[in-house]
Design an enzyme around this catalytic site. Structure first.
Site, PDB file in Angstrom:
ATOM      1  N   HIS A  64      56.109  16.240  12.872  1.00  0.00           N
ATOM      2  CA  HIS A  64      54.994  17.122  12.477  1.00  0.00           C
ATOM      3  C   HIS A  64      54.620  16.839  11.016  1.00  0.00           C
ATOM      4  O   HIS A  64      55.504  16.593  10.189  1.00  0.00           O
ATOM      5  CB  HIS A  64      55.448  18.572  12.611  1.00  0.00           C
ATOM      6  CG  HIS A  64      54.340  19.565  12.737  1.00  0.00           C
ATOM      7  ND1 HIS A  64      53.438  19.785  11.720  1.00  0.00           N
ATOM      8  CD2 HIS A  64      53.991  20.414  13.732  1.00  0.00           C
ATOM      9  CE1 HIS A  64      52.596  20.727  12.098  1.00  0.00           C
ATOM     10  NE2 HIS A  64      52.894  21.121  13.301  1.00  0.00           N
ATOM     11  N   GLY A 108      59.499  16.854  15.531  1.00  0.00           N
ATOM     12  CA  GLY A 108      58.672  17.025  16.722  1.00  0.00           C
ATOM     13  C   GLY A 108      58.348  15.714  17.411  1.00  0.00           C
ATOM     14  O   GLY A 108      58.019  15.694  18.585  1.00  0.00           O
ATOM     15  N   TYR A 138      62.074  26.431  16.203  1.00  0.00           N
ATOM     16  CA  TYR A 138      61.433  25.661  17.273  1.00  0.00           C
ATOM     17  C   TYR A 138      60.980  26.622  18.379  1.00  0.00           C
ATOM     18  O   TYR A 138      61.472  27.743  18.488  1.00  0.00           O
ATOM     19  CB  TYR A 138      62.372  24.578  17.803  1.00  0.00           C
ATOM     20  CG  TYR A 138      61.625  23.297  18.104  1.00  0.00           C
ATOM     21  CD1 TYR A 138      61.198  22.481  17.051  1.00  0.00           C
ATOM     22  CD2 TYR A 138      61.290  22.928  19.391  1.00  0.00           C
ATOM     23  CE1 TYR A 138      60.474  21.315  17.298  1.00  0.00           C
ATOM     24  CE2 TYR A 138      60.570  21.763  19.641  1.00  0.00           C
ATOM     25  CZ  TYR A 138      60.155  20.969  18.587  1.00  0.00           C
ATOM     26  OH  TYR A 138      59.429  19.815  18.824  1.00  0.00           O
TER      27      TYR A 138
HETATM   28  C1  LCV Z   1      54.143  14.831   6.015  1.00  0.00           C
HETATM   29  C2  LCV Z   1      55.436  13.054   5.346  1.00  0.00           C
HETATM   30  C3  LCV Z   1      56.370  13.287   6.437  1.00  0.00           C
HETATM   31  C4  LCV Z   1      56.083  14.385   7.306  1.00  0.00           C
HETATM   32  N1  LCV Z   1      54.974  15.116   7.061  1.00  0.00           N
HETATM   33  O1  LCV Z   1      59.591   7.596   2.864  1.00  0.00           O
HETATM   34  O2  LCV Z   1      61.051  19.468  14.380  1.00  0.00           O
HETATM   35  S1  LCV Z   1      60.640  20.354  13.310  1.00  0.00           S
HETATM   36  O3  LCV Z   1      60.758  21.768  13.652  1.00  0.00           O
HETATM   37  O4  LCV Z   1      61.287  20.062  12.078  1.00  0.00           O
HETATM   38  C5  LCV Z   1      58.926  20.035  13.094  1.00  0.00           C
HETATM   39  C6  LCV Z   1      58.215  21.105  12.424  1.00  0.00           C
HETATM   40  C7  LCV Z   1      58.770  18.685  12.469  1.00  0.00           C
HETATM   41  O5  LCV Z   1      58.530  17.716  13.146  1.00  0.00           O
HETATM   42  O6  LCV Z   1      58.867  18.679  11.069  1.00  0.00           O
HETATM   43  C8  LCV Z   1      58.874  17.322  10.473  1.00  0.00           C
HETATM   44  C9  LCV Z   1      60.264  16.734  10.639  1.00  0.00           C
HETATM   45  N2  LCV Z   1      60.307  15.436   9.946  1.00  0.00           N
HETATM   46  C10 LCV Z   1      61.241  15.135   9.040  1.00  0.00           C
HETATM   47  O7  LCV Z   1      62.097  15.955   8.649  1.00  0.00           O
HETATM   48  C11 LCV Z   1      61.133  13.742   8.406  1.00  0.00           C
HETATM   49  C12 LCV Z   1      60.591  13.914   6.979  1.00  0.00           C
HETATM   50  N3  LCV Z   1      60.451  12.608   6.344  1.00  0.00           N
HETATM   51  C13 LCV Z   1      61.572  11.975   5.835  1.00  0.00           C
HETATM   52  O8  LCV Z   1      62.717  12.452   5.924  1.00  0.00           O
HETATM   53  C14 LCV Z   1      61.315  10.652   5.190  1.00  0.00           C
HETATM   54  O9  LCV Z   1      59.914  10.541   4.904  1.00  0.00           O
HETATM   55  C15 LCV Z   1      61.709   9.465   6.119  1.00  0.00           C
HETATM   56  C16 LCV Z   1      63.246   9.432   6.283  1.00  0.00           C
HETATM   57  C17 LCV Z   1      61.005   9.627   7.473  1.00  0.00           C
HETATM   58  C18 LCV Z   1      61.218   8.169   5.456  1.00  0.00           C
HETATM   59  O10 LCV Z   1      61.731   8.142   4.146  1.00  0.00           O
HETATM   60  P1  LCV Z   1      61.092   7.108   3.089  1.00  0.00           P
HETATM   61  O11 LCV Z   1      61.873   7.290   1.837  1.00  0.00           O
HETATM   62  O12 LCV Z   1      60.957   5.785   3.715  1.00  0.00           O
HETATM   63  P2  LCV Z   1      59.121   8.860   2.020  1.00  0.00           P
HETATM   64  O13 LCV Z   1      59.997  10.014   2.254  1.00  0.00           O
HETATM   65  O14 LCV Z   1      58.871   8.453   0.600  1.00  0.00           O
HETATM   66  O15 LCV Z   1      57.725   9.174   2.728  1.00  0.00           O
HETATM   67  C19 LCV Z   1      56.563   8.414   2.441  1.00  0.00           C
HETATM   68  C20 LCV Z   1      55.413   9.393   2.390  1.00  0.00           C
HETATM   69  O16 LCV Z   1      55.255   9.991   3.685  1.00  0.00           O
HETATM   70  C21 LCV Z   1      55.336  11.401   3.545  1.00  0.00           C
HETATM   71  C22 LCV Z   1      56.199  11.639   2.323  1.00  0.00           C
HETATM   72  O17 LCV Z   1      55.933  12.932   1.795  1.00  0.00           O
HETATM   73  C23 LCV Z   1      55.700  10.533   1.406  1.00  0.00           C
HETATM   74  O18 LCV Z   1      54.450  10.945   0.891  1.00  0.00           O
HETATM   75  P3  LCV Z   1      54.115  10.627  -0.676  1.00  0.00           P
HETATM   76  O19 LCV Z   1      54.110   9.127  -0.764  1.00  0.00           O
HETATM   77  O20 LCV Z   1      52.788  11.264  -0.867  1.00  0.00           O
HETATM   78  O21 LCV Z   1      55.224  11.270  -1.487  1.00  0.00           O
HETATM   79  N4  LCV Z   1      55.956  11.988   4.727  1.00  0.00           N
HETATM   80  C24 LCV Z   1      57.089  11.593   5.311  1.00  0.00           C
HETATM   81  N5  LCV Z   1      57.377  12.377   6.357  1.00  0.00           N
HETATM   82  N6  LCV Z   1      56.847  14.686   8.357  1.00  0.00           N
HETATM   83  N7  LCV Z   1      54.362  13.779   5.170  1.00  0.00           N
END
Ligand code: LCV
Length: 259
Positions: A64, A108, A138
């Protein structure tokens, strides 16, 4: 369509998520484009759809779009939430949807993948169910998707730890169908898609719908549903929910205190 790519070869449609800057986060826009692609493939009478991401992606989908999660007291996973709409679109699409995974699948997006009918993944793929990491409550049908895909014990481990599990473990517990090397997964998936596309589409379509109806036939009383919704409201009204989202945006670990 600029966040996805839609192609069709004969009876086989392929939808590829193509927004690497946001790790294919399931934003309103990306989901709207995917749903439009499914509508086009429905009109073209596609007999199989492959749902994949761009080549060599480290993250298949980050789940999400956290930036779109409401913090104003609204249910973050209500009926019209894009994630909910995408899961329903996949589940009710009249032909099989094959998820071809390479990279990390988060939150999600794991439910989106599990809503698909058949799942292939490369060895370096992983699956992380993350509500507990963000403080998100959830929703009921989402939990049912997980329960249809793995044993209750596995679902609890995934949900309570929020830790990624490997493709190998996911296959071992029966959550996905095949683990295939990255060099072979496209050909492997296409071969299975071709086999399915050569079979009787009406027979397959009715079996898919039968299995959806039977898998979703759970006894849940109105009182039971209302109790769960009340418990969920306590969570999305909680400080922990706001802290989970704030911590992600501030790129720091959340500090949950159970209120
Ligand atoms: C917006 C993002 C996201 C993102 N949204 O790259 O299942 S539930 O209930 O939780 C449900 C509500 C749900 O699905 O929630 C989302 C769950 N997703 C996560 O928890 C994954 C969140 N993301 C991460 O942990 C990391 O981004 C990963 C491990 C996927 C990749 O890490 P990496 O270091 O390679 P960054 O974190 O630097 O991400 C690159 C850009 O993508 C955005 C993040 O904020 C960053 O933006 P900026 O460059 O503007 O800082 N991004 C990543 N995931 N779900 N935005």
């Amino acid at each position: 369509m600029n966040l996805i790519k839609l192609t069709q070869e004969g009876h086989i449609g392929t939808i590829s998520l193509e927004n690497p800057q946001k790790h294919n986060a399931l934003s309103h826009q990306l989901v709207a484009e995917v749903m439009d692609a499914f509508r086009q493939l429905e009109a073209e009478k596609a007999r199989v759809v492959i749902l994949r991401a761009h080549k060599d992606c480290k993250v298949w989908s980050a789940g999400h779009d956290i930036g779109e999660l409401p913090v104003d007291g609204r249910d973050p996973l209500g009926w019209s939430d894009p994630l909910r709409e995408l899961v329903r679109t996949i589940e009710t699409f009249r032909a099989p949807v094959i998820a071809m995974i390479d990279g990390g699948v988060w939150g999600g997006a794991v439910e989106v993948v599990l809503a698909c009918d058949i799942i292939m993944a490369t060895p370096n793929s992983s699956f992380a169910v993350t509500p507990a990491k963000l403080g998100v409550p959830y929703n009921v049908s989402g939990m049912m998707t997980f329960m249809s895909a793995a044993s209750l014990r596995i679902v609890k481990e995934l949900a309570f730890t929020a830790s990624p599990i490997s493709a190998a473990r996911a296959e071992h517990v029966g959550m996905i169908n095949h683990v295939v090397e990255a060099t072979e997964i496209e050909a492997f998936t296409l071969e299975m898609a071709s086999t399915i596309a050569a079979n009787a589409p009406l027979s397959i379509s009715v079996m898919k719908e039968q299995l959806r109806v039977l898998a979703g036939a759970k006894p849940l009383t109105p009182r039971g549903f209302e109790k769960v919704q009340g418990l969920r409201r306590v969570v999305y009204d909680s400080q922990d929910y706001h802290e989970g989202i704030k911590a992600f945006k501030e790129k720091r670990k959340p500090k949950f205190n159970g209120t």
